[in-house]
Motif scaffolding. Structure first.
Motif, PDB file in Angstrom:
ATOM      1  N   GLU A   1     -17.440  28.211  -4.381  1.00 35.91           N
ATOM      2  CA  GLU A   1     -17.936  29.305  -5.228  1.00 35.91           C
ATOM      3  C   GLU A   1     -18.929  28.784  -6.268  1.00 35.91           C
ATOM      4  OE1 GLU A   1     -15.985  33.007  -7.659  1.00 35.91           O
ATOM      5  OE2 GLU A   1     -14.995  31.063  -7.862  1.00 35.91           O
TER       6      GLU A   1
ATOM      7  N   HIS B   1     -22.166  27.758  -4.665  1.00 35.62           N
ATOM      8  CA  HIS B   1     -22.919  28.965  -4.299  1.00 35.62           C
ATOM      9  C   HIS B   1     -23.643  29.519  -5.528  1.00 35.62           C
ATOM     10  CE1 HIS B   1     -23.388  33.334  -3.674  1.00 35.62           C
ATOM     11  NE2 HIS B   1     -23.796  32.937  -2.475  1.00 35.62           N
TER      12      HIS B   1
ATOM     13  N   ASN C   1      -7.528  31.683   3.083  1.00 28.52           N
ATOM     14  CA  ASN C   1      -7.970  31.605   1.692  1.00 28.52           C
ATOM     15  C   ASN C   1      -9.035  32.676   1.439  1.00 28.52           C
ATOM     16  OD1 ASN C   1      -9.681  30.727  -0.627  1.00 28.52           O
ATOM     17  ND2 ASN C   1      -8.081  29.171  -0.753  1.00 28.52           N
ATOM     18  N   LEU C   2      -8.696  33.645   0.618  1.00 30.13           N
ATOM     19  CA  LEU C   2      -9.564  34.793   0.366  1.00 30.13           C
ATOM     20  C   LEU C   2     -10.883  34.393  -0.296  1.00 30.13           C
ATOM     21  CD1 LEU C   2     -10.000  37.845   0.461  1.00 30.13           C
ATOM     22  CD2 LEU C   2      -8.851  37.983  -1.753  1.00 30.13           C
ATOM     23  N   LEU C   3     -10.828  33.533  -1.293  1.00 32.42           N
ATOM     24  CA  LEU C   3     -12.063  33.133  -1.979  1.00 32.42           C
ATOM     25  C   LEU C   3     -13.003  32.414  -1.020  1.00 32.42           C
ATOM     26  CD1 LEU C   3     -13.824  32.929  -4.476  1.00 32.42           C
ATOM     27  CD2 LEU C   3     -12.514  30.892  -5.146  1.00 32.42           C
TER      28      LEU C   3
ATOM     29  N   ARG D   1     -13.190  32.781   2.192  1.00 34.84           N
ATOM     30  CA  ARG D   1     -13.744  33.796   3.093  1.00 34.84           C
ATOM     31  C   ARG D   1     -14.833  34.613   2.394  1.00 34.84           C
ATOM     32  NH1 ARG D   1      -9.608  36.458   7.155  1.00 34.84           N
ATOM     33  NH2 ARG D   1      -8.677  34.579   8.016  1.00 34.84           N
ATOM     34  N   TRP D   2     -14.616  34.929   1.129  1.00 36.42           N
ATOM     35  CA  TRP D   2     -15.586  35.709   0.359  1.00 36.42           C
ATOM     36  C   TRP D   2     -16.888  34.937   0.203  1.00 36.42           C
ATOM     37  CZ3 TRP D   2     -17.147  40.213  -0.916  1.00 36.42           C
ATOM     38  CH2 TRP D   2     -17.994  40.400  -1.994  1.00 36.42           C
ATOM     39  N   VAL D   3     -16.787  33.657  -0.148  1.00 37.87           N
ATOM     40  CA  VAL D   3     -17.992  32.839  -0.320  1.00 37.87           C
ATOM     41  C   VAL D   3     -18.709  32.703   1.021  1.00 37.87           C
ATOM     42  CG1 VAL D   3     -18.897  30.571  -0.977  1.00 37.87           C
ATOM     43  CG2 VAL D   3     -17.079  31.626  -2.344  1.00 37.87           C
ATOM     44  N   ARG D   4     -17.948  32.515   2.092  1.00 37.84           N
ATOM     45  CA  ARG D   4     -18.572  32.406   3.424  1.00 37.84           C
ATOM     46  C   ARG D   4     -19.354  33.680   3.745  1.00 37.84           C
ATOM     47  NH1 ARG D   4     -14.952  31.416   8.642  1.00 37.84           N
ATOM     48  NH2 ARG D   4     -14.228  33.481   8.027  1.00 37.84           N
ATOM     49  N   THR D   5     -18.818  34.826   3.392  1.00 39.52           N
ATOM     50  CA  THR D   5     -19.504  36.085   3.616  1.00 39.52           C
ATOM     51  C   THR D   5     -20.788  36.173   2.792  1.00 39.52           C
ATOM     52  OG1 THR D   5     -17.412  37.186   4.098  1.00 39.52           O
ATOM     53  CG2 THR D   5     -19.259  38.603   3.505  1.00 39.52           C
ATOM     54  N   GLN D   6     -20.747  35.701   1.573  1.00 40.65           N
ATOM     55  CA  GLN D   6     -21.937  35.705   0.715  1.00 40.65           C
ATOM     56  C   GLN D   6     -23.022  34.789   1.245  1.00 40.65           C
ATOM     57  OE1 GLN D   6     -19.875  34.768  -2.985  1.00 40.65           O
ATOM     58  NE2 GLN D   6     -20.504  36.759  -3.773  1.00 40.65           N
TER      59      GLN D   6
END
Length: 86
Positions: free
Chosen positions: A50, A53, A75-77, A79-84
């Protein structure tokens, strides 16, 4: 931050406090220091991703995401960063 039991959570909290003051490099250093003791901690790796990024260091962020997901694929965070990064 010397107790491994709480080191990850404390380091993440410290990095969030530093980042909230605009000290992103110090926030990343806090996470990197904790990763020396806990190199496969999914939450630390996701926080590192994160921060990288946010600093525009996309390639390094992607590597940290993959390392985090290798340790914990839920790991939600991470996955979120990967999406970003897409």
């Amino acid at each position: 931050l010397k107790d491994d039991k709480n080191r990850a959570e404390a380091s993440i909290g410290l990095s969030r406090a530093l980042a909230s003051q605009g000290e992103y490099d110090k926030a990343l250093t806090a996470i990197d220091d904790a990763l020396k003791a806990l190199p496969k901690n999914s939450n630390l790796l996701a926080r590192r991703a994160e921060l990288l990024h946010l600093r525009g260091r996309w390639e390094e962020s992607g590597k940290a995401v993959e390392a985090s997901l290798a340790a914990n694929d839920k790991n939600l965070l991470a996955r979120w960063v990967r999406t970003q990064l897409l």
